[in-house]
Design a protein around this motif. Structure first.
Motif, PDB file in Angstrom:
ATOM      1  N   ALA A  27       0.669  -1.221  -0.059  1.00 26.37           N
ATOM      2  CA  ALA A  27       0.087   0.028   0.184  1.00 26.37           C
ATOM      3  C   ALA A  27       0.858   1.191  -0.007  1.00 26.37           C
ATOM      4  CB  ALA A  27      -1.008   0.133   1.220  1.00 26.37           C
ATOM      5  N   LYS A  28       1.893   1.206   0.615  1.00 23.06           N
ATOM      6  CA  LYS A  28       2.900   2.365   0.967  1.00 23.06           C
ATOM      7  C   LYS A  28       3.315   2.648  -0.393  1.00 23.06           C
ATOM      8  CE  LYS A  28       5.397   2.302   4.360  1.00 23.06           C
ATOM      9  NZ  LYS A  28       6.568   1.993   5.490  1.00 23.06           N
ATOM     10  N   ALA A  29       3.767   1.586  -1.176  1.00 23.96           N
ATOM     11  CA  ALA A  29       4.597   1.910  -2.503  1.00 23.96           C
ATOM     12  C   ALA A  29       3.356   2.586  -3.235  1.00 23.96           C
ATOM     13  CB  ALA A  29       4.703   0.445  -3.060  1.00 23.96           C
ATOM     14  N   ARG A  30       2.163   2.657  -3.097  1.00 24.26           N
ATOM     15  CA  ARG A  30       1.166   3.144  -3.896  1.00 24.26           C
ATOM     16  C   ARG A  30       0.684   4.508  -3.398  1.00 24.26           C
ATOM     17  NH1 ARG A  30       1.284  -2.155  -4.723  1.00 24.26           N
ATOM     18  NH2 ARG A  30       0.815  -2.832  -6.847  1.00 24.26           N
ATOM     19  N   GLY A  31       1.323   4.884  -2.309  1.00 23.78           N
ATOM     20  CA  GLY A  31       0.907   6.362  -1.498  1.00 23.78           C
ATOM     21  C   GLY A  31      -0.457   6.200  -0.800  1.00 23.78           C
ATOM     22  N   LEU A  32      -0.586   4.920  -0.324  1.00 21.48           N
ATOM     23  CA  LEU A  32      -1.649   4.524   0.444  1.00 21.48           C
ATOM     24  C   LEU A  32      -1.142   4.318   2.098  1.00 21.48           C
ATOM     25  CD1 LEU A  32      -3.736   2.158  -1.536  1.00 21.48           C
ATOM     26  CD2 LEU A  32      -4.768   4.162  -0.619  1.00 21.48           C
ATOM     27  N   ARG A  33      -1.587   5.227   2.921  1.00 26.38           N
ATOM     28  CA  ARG A  33      -1.129   5.152   4.218  1.00 26.38           C
ATOM     29  C   ARG A  33      -2.290   4.402   5.128  1.00 26.38           C
ATOM     30  NH1 ARG A  33       2.338   8.894   6.265  1.00 26.38           N
ATOM     31  NH2 ARG A  33       2.725  10.498   4.696  1.00 26.38           N
ATOM     32  N   LEU A  34      -1.846   3.150   5.694  1.00 30.21           N
ATOM     33  CA  LEU A  34      -2.918   2.267   6.610  1.00 30.21           C
ATOM     34  C   LEU A  34      -3.048   2.979   7.889  1.00 30.21           C
ATOM     35  CD1 LEU A  34      -1.525  -1.371   5.962  1.00 30.21           C
ATOM     36  CD2 LEU A  34      -3.245   0.248   4.670  1.00 30.21           C
ATOM     37  N   ALA A  35      -4.312   2.952   8.281  1.00 34.01           N
ATOM     38  CA  ALA A  35      -4.441   3.424   9.600  1.00 34.01           C
ATOM     39  C   ALA A  35      -5.670   2.291  10.365  1.00 34.01           C
ATOM     40  CB  ALA A  35      -5.402   4.715   9.599  1.00 34.01           C
ATOM     41  N   SER A  36      -5.470   2.382  11.685  1.00 30.33           N
ATOM     42  CA  SER A  36      -6.517   1.642  12.377  1.00 30.33           C
ATOM     43  C   SER A  36      -6.710   2.190  13.853  1.00 30.33           C
ATOM     44  CB  SER A  36      -6.015   0.081  12.563  1.00 30.33           C
ATOM     45  OG  SER A  36      -4.724   0.254  13.462  1.00 30.33           O
ATOM     46  N   ASP A  37      -7.894   1.774  14.372  1.00 31.37           N
ATOM     47  CA  ASP A  37      -7.987   2.348  15.825  1.00 31.37           C
ATOM     48  C   ASP A  37      -7.626   1.581  16.848  1.00 31.37           C
ATOM     49  OD1 ASP A  37     -11.568   1.544  16.049  1.00 31.37           O
ATOM     50  OD2 ASP A  37     -10.104   0.997  14.447  1.00 31.37           O
ATOM     51  N   MET A  38      -7.078   2.072  18.018  1.00 29.64           N
ATOM     52  CA  MET A  38      -6.604   1.453  18.823  1.00 29.64           C
ATOM     53  C   MET A  38      -7.351   2.176  20.106  1.00 29.64           C
ATOM     54  SD  MET A  38      -2.851   0.563  20.272  1.00 29.64           S
ATOM     55  CE  MET A  38      -2.461  -0.524  21.397  1.00 29.64           C
ATOM     56  N   VAL A  39      -7.961   1.384  21.047  1.00 33.06           N
ATOM     57  CA  VAL A  39      -8.588   2.244  22.198  1.00 33.06           C
ATOM     58  C   VAL A  39      -8.370   1.042  23.421  1.00 33.06           C
ATOM     59  CG1 VAL A  39     -10.613   3.087  23.711  1.00 33.06           C
ATOM     60  CG2 VAL A  39     -10.452   3.173  20.964  1.00 33.06           C
ATOM     61  N   PRO A  40      -7.401   1.347  24.302  1.00 30.93           N
ATOM     62  CA  PRO A  40      -6.798   0.188  25.175  1.00 30.93           C
ATOM     63  C   PRO A  40      -7.784  -0.339  25.943  1.00 30.93           C
ATOM     64  CG  PRO A  40      -5.132   1.938  24.863  1.00 30.93           C
ATOM     65  CD  PRO A  40      -6.303   2.563  24.390  1.00 30.93           C
ATOM     66  N   ASN A  41      -8.886   0.276  26.401  1.00 29.73           N
ATOM     67  CA  ASN A  41      -9.819  -0.123  27.472  1.00 29.73           C
ATOM     68  C   ASN A  41     -11.097  -0.802  26.819  1.00 29.73           C
ATOM     69  OD1 ASN A  41     -11.331   1.874  26.292  1.00 29.73           O
ATOM     70  ND2 ASN A  41     -12.158   2.799  28.134  1.00 29.73           N
ATOM     71  N   HIS A  42     -10.862  -1.089  25.344  1.00 29.86           N
ATOM     72  CA  HIS A  42     -11.835  -1.905  24.572  1.00 29.86           C
ATOM     73  C   HIS A  42     -11.191  -3.611  24.563  1.00 29.86           C
ATOM     74  CE1 HIS A  42     -13.783   1.166  21.960  1.00 29.86           C
ATOM     75  NE2 HIS A  42     -14.045   1.436  22.965  1.00 29.86           N
ATOM     76  N   THR A  43     -11.506  -4.038  25.691  1.00 25.60           N
ATOM     77  CA  THR A  43     -10.761  -5.459  25.616  1.00 25.60           C
ATOM     78  C   THR A  43     -12.146  -6.102  26.235  1.00 25.60           C
ATOM     79  OG1 THR A  43      -9.502  -6.786  27.109  1.00 25.60           O
ATOM     80  CG2 THR A  43     -10.450  -4.909  28.115  1.00 25.60           C
ATOM     81  N   GLY A  44     -12.036  -7.407  25.687  1.00 26.05           N
ATOM     82  CA  GLY A  44     -13.196  -8.381  26.008  1.00 26.05           C
ATOM     83  C   GLY A  44     -13.115  -8.811  27.564  1.00 26.05           C
ATOM     84  N   VAL A  45     -14.059  -9.398  27.849  1.00 27.39           N
ATOM     85  CA  VAL A  45     -13.868 -10.002  29.310  1.00 27.39           C
ATOM     86  C   VAL A  45     -13.206 -11.196  29.400  1.00 27.39           C
ATOM     87  CG1 VAL A  45     -16.254  -9.281  30.063  1.00 27.39           C
ATOM     88  CG2 VAL A  45     -16.212 -11.545  28.786  1.00 27.39           C
ATOM     89  N   VAL A  46     -13.131 -11.926  28.096  1.00 25.96           N
ATOM     90  CA  VAL A  46     -11.926 -13.094  28.296  1.00 25.96           C
ATOM     91  C   VAL A  46     -10.778 -12.554  27.336  1.00 25.96           C
ATOM     92  CG1 VAL A  46     -11.234 -15.021  27.249  1.00 25.96           C
ATOM     93  CG2 VAL A  46     -13.555 -14.832  28.405  1.00 25.96           C
ATOM     94  N   SER A  47      -9.708 -12.143  27.978  1.00 25.17           N
ATOM     95  CA  SER A  47      -8.435 -11.514  27.254  1.00 25.17           C
ATOM     96  C   SER A  47      -7.207 -11.952  27.861  1.00 25.17           C
ATOM     97  CB  SER A  47      -8.953  -9.700  27.145  1.00 25.17           C
ATOM     98  OG  SER A  47      -8.712  -9.406  28.664  1.00 25.17           O
ATOM     99  N   ASP A  48      -6.254 -11.470  27.018  1.00 25.97           N
ATOM    100  CA  ASP A  48      -4.956 -11.635  27.548  1.00 25.97           C
ATOM    101  C   ASP A  48      -4.589 -10.674  28.892  1.00 25.97           C
ATOM    102  OD1 ASP A  48      -2.071 -12.475  27.100  1.00 25.97           O
ATOM    103  OD2 ASP A  48      -1.805 -10.546  27.192  1.00 25.97           O
ATOM    104  N   TRP A  49      -5.154  -9.554  29.029  1.00 22.68           N
ATOM    105  CA  TRP A  49      -5.104  -8.769  30.075  1.00 22.68           C
ATOM    106  C   TRP A  49      -5.806  -9.528  31.281  1.00 22.68           C
ATOM    107  CZ3 TRP A  49      -5.990  -2.919  29.160  1.00 22.68           C
ATOM    108  CH2 TRP A  49      -4.681  -2.589  28.442  1.00 22.68           C
ATOM    109  N   MET A  50      -6.903 -10.044  30.944  1.00 20.67           N
ATOM    110  CA  MET A  50      -7.608 -10.826  31.933  1.00 20.67           C
ATOM    111  C   MET A  50      -6.936 -11.975  32.635  1.00 20.67           C
ATOM    112  SD  MET A  50     -10.730 -10.577  33.760  1.00 20.67           S
ATOM    113  CE  MET A  50      -9.791 -11.013  35.229  1.00 20.67           C
TER     114      MET A  50
END
Length: 496
Positions: free
Chosen positions: A421-444
Motif C-alpha cells: 500500500a505504501k508503494a502506491r501512496g496509501l497510508r494504513l490506519a487503524s483505531d486502538m482504544v486500550p480499554n476496549h478489551t473483552g471479558v476474556v482477554s490476555d489482560w484478564m
C-alpha cells in the motif's frame, strides 16, 4: 467498584472510651423489611462496614416501596453519616468539655418530668428501638436499663440515643427514611415531646460547644436549618464549620460519601432521554484557499511549519494530514467482498490483490482505515450465540489482544499489505482504544490488576449463574445474569 468507606461498630475516642456511632431502625421496620441482623451492633444501631451493606439495605427497602419512596445508596449513607457525626460530637462534648453531662441530664428529667415518666419514655424507646440482645429476647428491657455497657450506665446511653433520634426525625431531608425512626411510634408522643423540650432547656444552661459556642441543641439544628432539604448541603456545612471538631478522619469520609451521592445521579434527571447534547462551535472552517482548520484553530496547510507545544502529546501535525482522503473498510467484510469480486479465496491481508490497491490509488485515495483487525475475544462470539444470533462473529471492539488477528494472517500479513500500500501512496490506519478489551482477554489472564475489582458485586441483586465464557482451564468468567434476561447491560463480570 469498591468504595472505601468503613464504618465500624466500635471506635475509640482520644481518651480510649469505646462508643457506638450508628443510627437506629425501629423494631417493626426491621421485621417488615427483613433486615439482616448483621447490620446491627449490640446496641441495636445500624452499622455500615462497607458500601455492600448500604446497597443491601437499600435493596430491601426499595423492594417493598413504590417508586416515589425509593432511596439510593448515597442518600442512605449520607443520612447515616450525619447521624454518626452527631453521636461523635456528643461524645467529644461529654468527654472533652462537659464530663457527666448525661448523668446530669437524667437528674434534670427526673426532677422536671418525674422519675416514673423518665423511666417510661426510656423503656418505650428501648422497646421500639431495641439493642440486639433485647430484640432477640436474650435480655429484658428492665435488665438492660439496669446494667452498663463499657462502664457507662445504659440509661445514659439510651438517653443519648433518644436525643440523636430526635434530630433524625426533625431533619426534613430524611423524609424518605422517616419510616425507620419516626417518633410517632411512641404511644405517648406528648411525653416524648416534653422530654425533648426539657432536654433543650437543660442544655441551654450547660457549657456551649463548637466553633460558634452554641448550646448542643442549637449546634445540631443549625446544619439542618441551613439546608433543610439537602443532605449533601448539610454535609458541606459540617465539613466547613465543624472541621476542627471532626478532624481529618471524618472530613475524608464525608468527601467519599458525597462521591457516592454523585453516583446516584441518573441521566434522566435532565428530563428524560439522557444528558443534553451540546453541539460544539468551531472557529474558522474552510476559507477561499481551502485551509483546513484543525484542533486549537491550527491551519494545517498555512501554518504547518510553525511549531507549537503539544502538551496533550498528540501525534505531531505534519503536512500530509489535511490532505488525507480516507477510505474505511471493515477488514473481514472487505476480504469477503474481494473474494467474490476476484472469484478466489481472499482471507488474509497479504492476499489483497495489487489490482485493488492500484484502483484505490487511481481513485485518489491516500489513506485506508482497516476496521476490526485486532484479535477478538472468543467470549464475544459465545455471548452472541447464547443470545440467539448464531451467525454472529465476535465484536471488533471486544478484543483478546492488540495483535493483528490470526484469521487475517497476523502481523506478517499486515506488514505485507502495508508495504504494498505504501508503494502506491496509501497510508494504513487503524483505531486502538486500550480499554476496549473483552471479558476474556490476555489482560484478564496475565494482568487482572488492570481491572477495577471488588469482593462483592456492585448491586446486591446481581447474580452470576450463566455459562463460563472462558476456554482457559485456569480461570472462568461469567457476566451478570441480567444481560441474558435482557433487563440490564453486562456492566460487571465474575472471575474465579
Amino acid at each position: 467498584m469498591q468504595f472505601i468507606l468503613e464504618r465500624k461498630n466500635r471506635k475509640l475516642c482520644d481518651n480510649g472510651t469505646k462508643v457506638t456511632y450508628e443510627f437506629h431502625i425501629a423494631k417493626e421496620v426491621r421485621k417488615k423489611y427483613e433486615i439482616d441482623d448483621a447490620l446491627f451492633t449490640i446496641n441495636g444501631n445500624v452499622v455500615f462496614v462497607n458500601n455492600k451493606q448500604v446497597r443491601e439495605l437499600v435493596q430491601k427497602l426499595n423492594a417493598k416501596r413504590d417508586d416515589s419512596f425509593k432511596v439510593t445508596p448515597g442518600y442512605v449513607n449520607a443520612m447515616g453519616l450525619i447521624d454518626e457525626i452527631y453521636h461523635f460530637i456528643m461524645r467529644e462534648y461529654e468527654i472533652s468539655e462537659n464530663p457527666g453531662v448525661f448523668k446530669k441530664a437524667l437528674s434534670h428529667l427526673n426532677k422536671t418530668v418525674g422519675d416514673d415518666q423518665t423511666n417510661k419514655i426510656l423503656t418505650e424507646f428501648i422497646s421500639l428501638f431495641p439493642p440486639t440482645d433485647v430484640y432477640k429476647g436474650k435480655l429484658s428491657i428492665y435488665d438492660y436499663l439496669n446494667s452498663m455497657t463499657d462502664d457507662r450506665p445504659n440509661t445514659e446511653i439510651a438517653l443519648e440515643e433518644l436525643f440523636v433520634l430526635y434530630f433524625a426525625d426533625y431533619n426534613p431531608a430524611n423524609k424518605k427514611l422517616k419510616e425507620l425512626f419516626d417518633t410517632k411510634y411512641f404511644s405517648n408522643k406528648n411525653l416524648f415531646d416534653k422530654t425533648i423540650h426539657e432536654l433543650d432547656k437543660f442544655f441551654k444552661n450547660e457549657k456551649p460547644f463548637g466553633p460558634d459556642n452554641q448550646d448542643i441543641f442549637t449546634l445540631f439544628r443549625t446544619p439542618i436549618d441551613t439546608s433543610p432539604d439537602n443532605l449533601e448541603g448539610q454535609l458541606d456545612y459540617v465539613t466547613t464549620k465543624w472541621k476542627i471538631i471532626l478532624k481529618e478522619k471524618f472530613t475524608k469520609r464525608i468527601l467519599t460519601g458525597k462521591d457516592l451521592m454523585k453516583e446516584d445521579i441518573r441521566f434522566d434527571s435532565f428530563g428524560g432521554g439522557g444528558a443534553p447534547t451540546v453541539v460544539p462551535k468551531y472557529k474558522g472552517g474552510m476559507d477561499a484557499d481551502f485551509l483546513a482548520i484543525g484542533k486549537s484553530g491550527y491551519q494545517y496547510a498555512k501554518d504547518v511549519d510553525d511549531f507549537y507545544d503539544e502538551p496533550e502529546q498528540f501525534t505531531p501535525d505534519v503536512p500530509w494530514m489535511p490532505n488525507v482522503i480516507l477510505l474505511a473498510k471493515n477488514a473481514f467484510v472487505w476480504l469477503d467482498q474481494l473474494s467474490k469480486k476476484y472469484q478466489r479465496e481472499i482471507k488474509r491481508l497479504d492476499q489483497v490483490p495489487d489490482e485493488e490497491l492500484d484502483q484505490l490509488a487511481r481513485w485518489n485515495f491516500n489513506g485506508l482505515w482497516l476496521i476490526g483487525i485486532w484479535e477478538r475475544s472468543p467470549a464475544s462470539k459465545k455471548i452472541k450465540h447464547i443470545m440467539g444470533n448464531i451467525d454472529a462473529v465476535a465484536s471488533a471492539y471486544s478484543l483478546y489482544d492488540y495483535h493483528i488477528a490470526y484469521d487475517l494472517g497476523g502481523d506478517e500479513a499486515y506488514n505485507n499489505l502495508n508495504e504494498r500500500a505504501k508503494a502506491r501512496g496509501l497510508r494504513l490506519a487503524s483505531d486502538m482504544v486500550p480499554n476496549h478489551t473483552g471479558v476474556v482477554s490476555d489482560w484478564m489472564k496475565h494482568r487482572p490488576d488492570y481491572f477495577i475489582q471488588s469482593d462483592n458485586p456492585p448491586f446486591p441483586n446481581y447474580t452470576f449463574n450463566g455459562p463460563n465464557l472462558s476456554e482457559d482451564p485456569d480461570y472462568q468468567v461469567k457476566i451478570e445474569d441480567g444481560y441474558y434476561e435482557k433487563r440490564d447491560a453486562a456492566v460487571v463480570f465474575q472471575t474465579d
